[in-house]
Design an enzyme around this catalytic site. Sequence first.
Site, short mmCIF file in Angstrom:
data_model
loop_
_atom_site.label_atom_id
_atom_site.label_comp_id
_atom_site.label_asym_id
_atom_site.label_seq_id
_atom_site.Cartn_x
_atom_site.Cartn_y
_atom_site.Cartn_z
CG ASP A 6 -2.34 -0.99 1.12
OD1 ASP A 6 -1.92 -2.10 0.17
OD2 ASP A 6 -2.41 -1.13 2.17
CE LYS A 8 -3.85 -4.32 1.19
NZ LYS A 8 -4.51 -3.27 2.23
CB CYS A 41 -2.06 -2.98 5.16
SG CYS A 41 -4.10 -3.16 5.04
C1 VGL Z 1 -4.60 0.44 5.82
C2 VGL Z 1 -6.43 1.18 7.08
C3 VGL Z 1 -7.14 1.40 5.92
C4 VGL Z 1 -3.72 -0.25 5.76
C5 VGL Z 1 -5.98 0.29 4.78
O1 VGL Z 1 -2.75 0.35 4.27
O2 VGL Z 1 -2.80 -0.36 6.24
N1 VGL Z 1 -5.20 1.33 6.82
N2 VGL Z 1 -6.79 0.72 4.60
#
Ligand code: VGL
Length: 211
Positions: free
Chosen positions: A14, A112, A157
């Site tokens: 991410d 995702k 994540c």
């Molecule tokens: C994430 C919160 C919401 C992450 C993704 O990438 O850690 N955290 N969505």
Amino acid sequence: MIALTPNDALLLIDMQNDFCPGGALPVPEGDAILPLVNRLTRRFEHVLLTQDWHPAGHISFASAHPGHNPYETFPVPYGQQTLWPDHCVQGTPGAAFHPALDATRAELIVRKGFRREIDSYSAFLEDDHFTSTGLAGYLRERELHRLFLCGLAYDFCVRASAIDGKNLGFETIVIEDATRAIDLDDSVDQTNALFSEYQIPRIQSSSLLFF
Ligand code: VGL
Ligand code: ZN
């Protein structure tokens, strides 16, 4: 130094605008890891990326639950969901990879969290702990047995992906200085305790890079 083989992969979680300073759900210093992450991508024969990719009105958005605020916990059918600001909405600039990320060598992008009714912190299994992203099958077919994780966020994540990867039979290692945490309540301490419990080593990038 850790010797890398063709069966190793870098799994970068991410690395998107919304998780960096100025984004919708900024991870403190999220962008500070970019130079290191870019160097790491050049060290591995196989580089895989994840991309948080939510539809508008996603179940994890506080805005989808009138009267509730970001960073609160909210009950959903698969457990307790932390509510977030709207982030990584499909096709928006916030969902794009950070412009300073060198994604040239990435072989796969796993998206995702694209089902409106289920969040997915993990690169492997969505938050119902049942719905698969297909990543485990991909890694097995390609004989990528050992995974080095980095990216954002350490305590959400990266944590979920490392634990699921380990549970699914992969050797899983976290490159700690190439991550940053959101740090909500005791989420970092919890993450460290879980990594110990699951025997997921935390290493420094100096074990992989020559300086
Ligand atoms: C994430 C919160 C919401 C992450 C993704 O990438 O850690 N955290 N969505
Ligand atoms: Zn998300």
